[in-house]
Design a protein around this motif. Structure first.
Motif, PDB file in Angstrom:
ATOM      1  N   THR A  45      23.067  14.180  61.116  1.00 16.92           N
ATOM      2  CA  THR A  45      24.449  14.139  61.600  1.00 16.92           C
ATOM      3  C   THR A  45      25.342  14.781  60.555  1.00 16.92           C
ATOM      4  O   THR A  45      24.978  14.894  59.382  1.00 16.92           O
ATOM      5  CB  THR A  45      24.938  12.698  61.824  1.00 16.92           C
ATOM      6  N   LEU A  46      26.493  15.186  61.025  1.00 17.86           N
ATOM      7  CA  LEU A  46      27.467  15.758  60.108  1.00 17.86           C
ATOM      8  C   LEU A  46      28.598  14.755  59.913  1.00 17.86           C
ATOM      9  O   LEU A  46      29.039  14.111  60.866  1.00 17.86           O
ATOM     10  CB  LEU A  46      28.044  17.058  60.662  1.00 17.86           C
ATOM     11  N   SER A  47      29.046  14.661  58.704  1.00 16.57           N
ATOM     12  CA  SER A  47      30.217  13.831  58.445  1.00 16.57           C
ATOM     13  C   SER A  47      31.407  14.750  58.206  1.00 16.57           C
ATOM     14  O   SER A  47      31.268  15.963  58.132  1.00 16.57           O
ATOM     15  CB  SER A  47      29.971  12.970  57.218  1.00 16.57           C
ATOM     16  N   ARG A  48      32.576  14.152  58.105  1.00 13.11           N
ATOM     17  CA  ARG A  48      33.769  14.959  57.852  1.00 13.11           C
ATOM     18  C   ARG A  48      33.631  15.745  56.557  1.00 13.11           C
ATOM     19  O   ARG A  48      34.052  16.888  56.450  1.00 13.11           O
ATOM     20  CB  ARG A  48      34.993  14.064  57.779  1.00 13.11           C
ATOM     21  N   GLU A  49      33.017  15.127  55.591  1.00 14.63           N
ATOM     22  CA  GLU A  49      32.874  15.808  54.296  1.00 14.63           C
ATOM     23  C   GLU A  49      32.018  17.047  54.448  1.00 14.63           C
ATOM     24  O   GLU A  49      32.260  18.053  53.792  1.00 14.63           O
ATOM     25  CB  GLU A  49      32.250  14.867  53.254  1.00 14.63           C
ATOM     26  N   ASP A  50      31.035  16.955  55.311  1.00 10.52           N
ATOM     27  CA  ASP A  50      30.194  18.124  55.522  1.00 10.52           C
ATOM     28  C   ASP A  50      31.033  19.297  56.014  1.00 10.52           C
ATOM     29  O   ASP A  50      30.849  20.432  55.588  1.00 10.52           O
ATOM     30  CB  ASP A  50      29.093  17.819  56.544  1.00 10.52           C
ATOM     31  N   PHE A  51      31.948  18.991  56.927  1.00  9.71           N
ATOM     32  CA  PHE A  51      32.809  20.059  57.436  1.00  9.71           C
ATOM     33  C   PHE A  51      33.767  20.525  56.350  1.00  9.71           C
ATOM     34  O   PHE A  51      34.002  21.716  56.173  1.00  9.71           O
ATOM     35  CB  PHE A  51      33.618  19.561  58.627  1.00  9.71           C
ATOM     36  N   GLN A  52      34.302  19.558  55.654  1.00 11.27           N
ATOM     37  CA  GLN A  52      35.318  19.928  54.670  1.00 11.27           C
ATOM     38  C   GLN A  52      34.727  20.748  53.541  1.00 11.27           C
ATOM     39  O   GLN A  52      35.453  21.376  52.774  1.00 11.27           O
ATOM     40  CB  GLN A  52      35.978  18.673  54.119  1.00 11.27           C
ATOM     41  N   ARG A  53      33.427  20.738  53.455  1.00 13.69           N
ATOM     42  CA  ARG A  53      32.806  21.536  52.416  1.00 13.69           C
ATOM     43  C   ARG A  53      32.842  23.026  52.740  1.00 13.69           C
ATOM     44  O   ARG A  53      32.656  23.864  51.866  1.00 13.69           O
ATOM     45  CB  ARG A  53      31.357  21.073  52.232  1.00 13.69           C
ATOM     46  N   ILE A  54      33.068  23.345  53.987  1.00 16.64           N
ATOM     47  CA  ILE A  54      33.179  24.772  54.346  1.00 16.64           C
ATOM     48  C   ILE A  54      34.469  25.300  53.738  1.00 16.64           C
ATOM     49  O   ILE A  54      35.547  24.833  54.081  1.00 16.64           O
ATOM     50  CB  ILE A  54      33.220  24.955  55.875  1.00 16.64           C
ATOM     51  N   PRO A  55      34.356  26.246  52.809  1.00 13.57           N
ATOM     52  CA  PRO A  55      35.545  26.605  52.049  1.00 13.57           C
ATOM     53  C   PRO A  55      36.694  27.129  52.910  1.00 13.57           C
ATOM     54  O   PRO A  55      37.851  26.817  52.663  1.00 13.57           O
ATOM     55  CB  PRO A  55      35.030  27.675  51.081  1.00 13.57           C
ATOM     56  N   GLU A  56      36.363  27.910  53.938  1.00 11.38           N
ATOM     57  CA  GLU A  56      37.430  28.520  54.707  1.00 11.38           C
ATOM     58  C   GLU A  56      38.226  27.491  55.492  1.00 11.38           C
ATOM     59  O   GLU A  56      39.399  27.689  55.792  1.00 11.38           O
ATOM     60  CB  GLU A  56      36.862  29.569  55.676  1.00 11.38           C
ATOM     61  N   LEU A  57      37.573  26.400  55.824  1.00 14.11           N
ATOM     62  CA  LEU A  57      38.284  25.405  56.613  1.00 14.11           C
ATOM     63  C   LEU A  57      39.396  24.758  55.804  1.00 14.11           C
ATOM     64  O   LEU A  57      40.384  24.288  56.355  1.00 14.11           O
ATOM     65  CB  LEU A  57      37.312  24.327  57.106  1.00 14.11           C
ATOM     66  N   ALA A  58      39.209  24.738  54.509  1.00 14.12           N
ATOM     67  CA  ALA A  58      40.232  24.116  53.685  1.00 14.12           C
ATOM     68  C   ALA A  58      41.523  24.916  53.717  1.00 14.12           C
ATOM     69  O   ALA A  58      42.601  24.361  53.521  1.00 14.12           O
ATOM     70  CB  ALA A  58      39.737  24.000  52.252  1.00 14.12           C
ATOM     71  N   ILE A  59      41.422  26.201  53.960  1.00 15.47           N
ATOM     72  CA  ILE A  59      42.638  26.986  54.020  1.00 15.47           C
ATOM     73  C   ILE A  59      43.057  27.269  55.443  1.00 15.47           C
ATOM     74  O   ILE A  59      43.935  28.072  55.686  1.00 15.47           O
ATOM     75  CB  ILE A  59      42.491  28.313  53.246  1.00 15.47           C
ATOM     76  N   ASN A  60      42.443  26.611  56.367  1.00 19.24           N
ATOM     77  CA  ASN A  60      42.907  26.741  57.741  1.00 19.24           C
ATOM     78  C   ASN A  60      43.940  25.666  57.999  1.00 19.24           C
ATOM     79  O   ASN A  60      43.662  24.490  57.817  1.00 19.24           O
ATOM     80  CB  ASN A  60      41.730  26.571  58.698  1.00 19.24           C
ATOM     81  N   PRO A  61      45.127  26.070  58.398  1.00 19.31           N
ATOM     82  CA  PRO A  61      46.177  25.078  58.553  1.00 19.31           C
ATOM     83  C   PRO A  61      45.802  23.954  59.520  1.00 19.31           C
ATOM     84  O   PRO A  61      46.244  22.827  59.351  1.00 19.31           O
ATOM     85  CB  PRO A  61      47.373  25.866  59.063  1.00 19.31           C
ATOM     86  N   LEU A  62      45.048  24.295  60.523  1.00 19.84           N
ATOM     87  CA  LEU A  62      44.686  23.267  61.479  1.00 19.84           C
ATOM     88  C   LEU A  62      43.287  22.714  61.202  1.00 19.84           C
ATOM     89  O   LEU A  62      42.712  22.027  62.036  1.00 19.84           O
ATOM     90  CB  LEU A  62      44.736  23.838  62.898  1.00 19.84           C
ATOM     91  N   GLY A  63      42.777  23.061  60.018  1.00 15.39           N
ATOM     92  CA  GLY A  63      41.394  22.712  59.725  1.00 15.39           C
ATOM     93  C   GLY A  63      41.045  21.262  60.001  1.00 15.39           C
ATOM     94  O   GLY A  63      40.069  20.973  60.687  1.00 15.39           O
TER      95      GLY A  63
END
Lengths: 195, 885
Positions: A45-63
């Motif tokens: 399973t994926l947790s939120r942290e797994d997603f947040q680890r994607i670097p580009e998502l951190a700079i997506n305003p709606l990430g």
């Protein structure tokens, strides 16, 4: 990697996902390998942290909002099925799908499902209405710092006024669909998934 | 030789007095002025004709202008023929290529909807290169087959090479014709850009094929060797890439030059035209594709040029370009008509004419279908059958083909006369018949039209959200395709190109440039209101959010799109007409949004849009967003732990204002000995984020900026967001929120200056009418009017009056159930009246505080009205702004 990933995925599971999401076999295995590479906990399973680890998502305003959209209500883990279900919203609508959508459930990538996905990003409290507050929050995320609150507020007001038909100072899903009826949502909410 | 134009004749100048002794007072000097006079005369005729056509909307809505112009040309040509007994005023190839074509191409390159263009570059290139090659060879070969079959008159003395030559010139889709016809059809943007882009880019292919075959014909087919074919293939790459390179080179030069034109603003626009023209001529000189050169010059220089030149120059460039392109187009079509009358060039062969017509239609359709079939495997949105029909049918031929066929050497190409006649028929057929019928066809097929509706705020916002969503989903899915190269380019552009090509101020301000743009637009709107004699009133303050915006002319929409630079406006010829006030508001709103919305990091498929995204904006915005997001996460984390809501401090005052406030603060017994700090308190417990006033003092411009941002925070957004915002703006170094334990003294909370500025702005905004409680309306209006009079230079000071009225009302307001939705109160109100819960010590201070407030207020208003004022006051400042200039 891809072959290893597919070996972990049972065939019947692939079939089910195929039926549910409309992805092809190869797309599913490809996305599964992506899924496993995101899954640092290696627990399927994926947790939120797994997603947040994607670097580009951190700079997506709606990430963050989009990450949240991957998670079922009240849960903080998403399995591959859920992952695929969310991604299926962005599958382009193919020609042969246009005709056969009468029977059976509406495919996940239908226009209204695409729109609903976007709508849910705004609608935090899940009351099927985008209130002024909710709109402002999203606006604030999407707009650079050098725009004043005053302008933002009037933008939000105007946006609601434009869309609002029943005078409740909020945008319902129906109004949301109506206001975007001239937009090529099918195209603008689709990405190409590699085969 | 009599020119058929009255005006031209009449404008023949008088001879200089005393030119020759004994000569008459006036001397007829027609010869000296003949050429320019004729040019001016013809342009005048063409322009007048345009006016006449536009008189009847009924006709122009059915018949494209290009058709009317051709018909007019036919008529005029007939008259000329009747008067002069021989055909005059032909469309000369040299005139066409050197003077008439460049403005049109430059215009389309410069105003090319770039994102759309580069999104579809793959398809465009395919159609332009492969499609044109296919068309040429198939048409040429088929005609040759027709000839071999004996269907053609024996007079048509042409071999395979001749037919291939003819095929190459007849098969190229013509940019001028396409533009002229499709502009009036308003099909959807993708379709338009594909056809139009093809017509521009196929020039390289046409030029190469034409030259190669021409040389083959001149050499004689027998002498053509294998190496010549190879040379032909090689020359394709040389011509196309070389043309593009020349364009890029001149774009570079142009950008570089405009960097240094600060003191010669007046000739800035000239450089744009001169260098673009030089690019054209240079490419022509070395027989590269000149159309490609100008197109790329236009596309590539735009970003830098627009950043460098002044706003007025931008307008000048825009208008001049449009004027030139429009008149060129008009003249071209008229002369096409006139040239057709010249029967001396004609040699009719029915089989050739009909065969050509049939083949170009047939092969284009076949080519389009085949190529689309391949392309659709790679396209996100396939081009469906209807699109293919329109694309096939939209392959209009025009003046380029005509000029090329006239250029043929009659001695070498013996069938030239036949070719000329056929070309004329083909051009007329495509422009007249296809041009006339394409509109009904498009309607009948229900082709997706370009939405000529106004881009509503909703659409703009939601589409923006879509872009972000898609970008995020692509990241999740993990597709990395174009990004690598785009990033590389952006880095290069940022590090070298932009620094080299943009003047320092523009480069430095690039982040804020949109901001400035918005401000200018707002000022425009204000001056517009001023012109309209609108008295500033409280109701006017709700400017941007008027309900029910009805009359919205289409032209202004296209205009908005164009000005925004990012939008796709296909109507390349249209420039703005007079706008209504509503439109102006829309424009303002549009620009505000346009400038301030975060650009999606990567838009889908915009592989090349790197030219147009300013990378540093991107970077800065990435940082901003990143910090915001982190902030938000931290905040949610914290708030779940401590259950704490944070509030904002906003000690953002300009110097004067602050000093004054300090004074008043001193009177009010500064709490904690801290510098005055305004606290907007929201909800129950407040967390203070302190901003050192020293910081502010040290950098006043920063302070100003923060002031803007400060307002931002007061938004009804969650505290977390506010917090994040704040940090991104001012606390770059330290992304974690500085949290001071949530126990501000009651004094701190309720001090008079604490619920200020930002709220003011919020208050003025559209919500006024809705949110101000009924019982406060009067007080509100009064306070508004007081502010107005304060802002306009030496006004009376009605402050106390307003305050006395406002006081009680405020207290009532304080009781209201939902304080949060209503935010805080305008200065005068808050200052004079204390919340009910205010501690008694403060209450007693009120009397001595009051006299201080008026000057304070005034001081603040006037500082705010100064040149570098912040936005939150913008609406109040109108009168002051006018007076300040």
């Amino acid at each position: 990697m891809g072959s290893r990933a597919s070996s972990l995925l049972r065939d019947e599971e692939i079939e089910e996902i195929k039926k549910e999401t409309g992805f092809s076999h190869s797309q599913i295995t490809r996305l599964y390998s992506r899924f496993t590479s995101l899954d640092k906990g290696e627990n399927g399973t994926l947790s939120r942290e797994d997603f947040q680890r994607i670097p580009e998502l951190a700079i997506n305003p709606l990430g963050d909002r989009i990450i949240n959209a991957f998670f079922p209500e009240g849960e903080d883990q998403v399995n591959f099925r859920g992952f695929m279900r969310t991604l299926a919203h962005f599958r382009p609508i193919e020609d042969n799908e246009k005709s056969k959508d009468q029977n059976g459930p509406e495919p996940l990538n239908s226009r209204s499902n695409k729109l609903h996905f976007a709508f849910r990003l705004y609608d935090l409290d899940k009351d099927d209405k985008i209130s002024r507050d909710e709109l402002l929050q999203v606006l604030r995320m999407m707009v650079g710092v050098n725009i004043s609150d005053e302008q933002l507020g009037s933008i939000a007001d105007r946006t609601i006024q434009e869309a609002d038909q029943d005078g409740d100072s909020a945008i319902s899903f129906t109004e949301f669909v109506k206001v975007l009826e001239k937009v090529d949502v099918e195209q603008k909410m689709s990405i190409r998934f590699l085969h | 030789m009599q020119p058929p134009t009255g005006p031209a004749l009449a404008s023949a100048p008088e001879s200089p007095p005393g030119a020759a002794p004994g000569s008459p007072l006036l001397r007829w000097q027609w010869r000296e002025v003949q050429a320019p006079c004729l040019v001016a005369g013809w342009i005048l005729v063409a322009s007048l004709a345009k006016i006449v056509f536009q008189l009847s909307r009924k006709v122009t809505s059915v018949v494209p202008e290009s058709c009317l112009l051709i018909l007019l040309g036919l008529g005029l040509g007939g008259i000329v023929l009747a008067i002069a007994k021989r055909a005059e005023y032909q469309l000369e190839p040299s005139m066409f290529f050197l003077f008439l074509l460049p403005p049109i191409v430059l215009d389309s390159g410069y105003f090319m909807p770039s994102r759309l263009f580069f999104d579809n570059l793959g398809a465009i290139l395919t159609y332009a290169v492969i499609g044109t090659l296919w068309n040429s060879f198939a048409t040429g070969a088929a005609l040759w087959g027709l000839k071999q079959a004996g269907l053609m008159d024996t007079g048509v003395d042409a071999g395979l090479m001749d037919f291939l030559l003819f095929g190459s010139l007849i098969s190229a889709v013509d940019p001028v014709a396409v533009l002229a016809v499709f502009e009036e059809v308003h099909i959807n943007e993708t379709l338009f850009i594909i056809v139009f882009g093809e017509s521009l880019l196929n020039d390289a292919v046409t030029v190469v094929l034409y030259k190669v075959f021409n040389s083959f014909v001149e050499m004689g087919p027998a002498h053509v060797q294998a190496t010549d074919y190879l040379k032909g293939v090689a020359s394709f790459f040389v011509v196309s890439l070389g043309g593009a390179a020349v364009g890029l080179l001149f774009a570079f030069l142009l950008a570089l030059i405009t960097r240094f034109t600060k003191r010669v603003r007046i000739i800035e626009p000239l450089f744009v035209f001169l260098l673009a023209y030089m690019a054209y001529l240079a490419a022509e000189m070395v027989s590269l594709s000149s159309i490609l050169a100008v197109t790329f010059c236009g596309i590539c220089c735009k970003k830098y040029v627009e950043a460098n030149i002044s706003r007025k120059s931008r307008t000048t460039v825009k208008y001049t370009m449009k004027t030139l392109a429009s008149s060129s187009e008009t003249v071209i079509f008229m002369f096409l008509g006139i040239s057709a009358v010249d029967t001396s060039k004609w040699a009719w062969d029915t089989a050739l004419v009909l065969g050509t017509l049939l083949f170009i239609l047939l092969f284009r359709a076949v080519g389009v279908v085949l190529q689309t079939w391949v392309l659709n495997r790679f396209r996100l949105t396939p081009l469906d059958r209807i699109d293919q029909v329109v694309m096939s049918y939209g392959g209009l031929r025009g003046a380029v083909a005509f000029a090329l066929v006239i250029l043929l050497d009659g001695d070498k190409v013996r069938a030239k006369d036949y070719f000329v006649a056929t070309t004329i028929v083909v051009v007329f057929f495509t422009v007249l018949v296809q041009g006339l019928t394409i509109k009904p066809l498009v309607k009948w097929l229900k082709v997706k039209r370009s939405d000529h509706h106004k881009p509503t705020l909703n659409e703009e916002l939601h589409e923006h959200a879509f872009d972000h969503i898609l970008a995020a989903v692509e990241d999740v899915v993990g597709h990395h395709g174009y990004r690598y190269w785009r990033d590389r380019w952006e880095q290069f552009d940022k590090r070298y190109l932009s620094q080299l090509l943009m003047r320092k101020s523009a480069y430095r301000l690039k982040d804020e440039i949109w901001d400035v743009y918005c401000k200018l637009n707002i000022r425009d709107a204000i001056s517009f209101v001023d012109q309209g004699g609108h008295v500033l009133s409280a109701s006017r303050l709700t400017l941007p959010s008027m309900p029910s915006r009805t009359s919205m002319s289409e032209s202004s929409v296209t205009n908005l799109l164009r000005e925004s630079g990012s939008g796709a406006c296909l109507d390349l010829q249209v420039i703005d007409t007079v706008r209504s006030r509503r439109d102006k508001e829309d424009a303002v709103m549009h620009h505000v949004l346009c400038g301030s919305l975060y650009k999606p990091r990567r838009r889908y498929k915009a592989s090349y849009s790197r030219h147009f995204i300013s990378p540093s904006t991107q970077e800065r915005q990435d940082k901003e967003i990143f910090q915001q997001n982190m902030k938000r996460r931290l905040e949610t984390f914290k708030s779940t732990k401590h259950n704490v809501c944070s509030a904002k401090s906003k000690a953002r005052l300009k110097k004067d204002g602050r000093k004054k406030q300090k004074k008043s603060a001193a009177n009010a017994e500064l709490p904690n000995g801290k510098p005055p700090r305004s606290v907007t308190w929201q909800q129950t417990a407040a967390v203070l984020v302190a901003v050192d006033s020293d910081d502010e003092e040290s950098d006043s411009s920063e302070t100003e900026k923060e002031e803007d941002e400060g307002i931002v925070f007061i938004a009804r957004a969650t505290d977390a967001i506010l917090q994040g915002k704040k940090a991104s703006g001012s606390l770059d170094v330290c992304p974690s929120p500085r949290i001071i334990p949530p126990s501000p003294t009651s004094a701190e909370r309720e001090l008079p200056w604490k619920g200020d500025r930002g709220d003011l702005a919020v208050y003025i905004s559209s919500e006024t009418t809705k949110i101000v409680p009924v019982d406060m309306q009067a007080a509100w209006k009064q306070s508004i009017s007081s502010l107005e009079s304060v802002a306009s230079p030496p006004g009376a000071e009605p402050g106390p009056h307003a305050k006395t009225v406002a006081g009680p009302a405020l207290e009532e307001r304080q009781m209201m159930p939902e304080p949060r939705t209503c935010f805080q109160f305008p200065n005068p109100l808050l200052r004079s009246s204390r919340p009910q819960s205010a501690g008694s010590p403060e209450r007693t201070e009120q009397p001595e505080l009051q006299p201080l407030m008026a000057p304070d207020e005034q001081g603040r208003m006037s500082t705010a009205a100064g040149p570098g004022n912040s936005r939150w006051l913008i609406q109040f400042n109108r009168p002051a702004r006018f007076s300040d200039g």
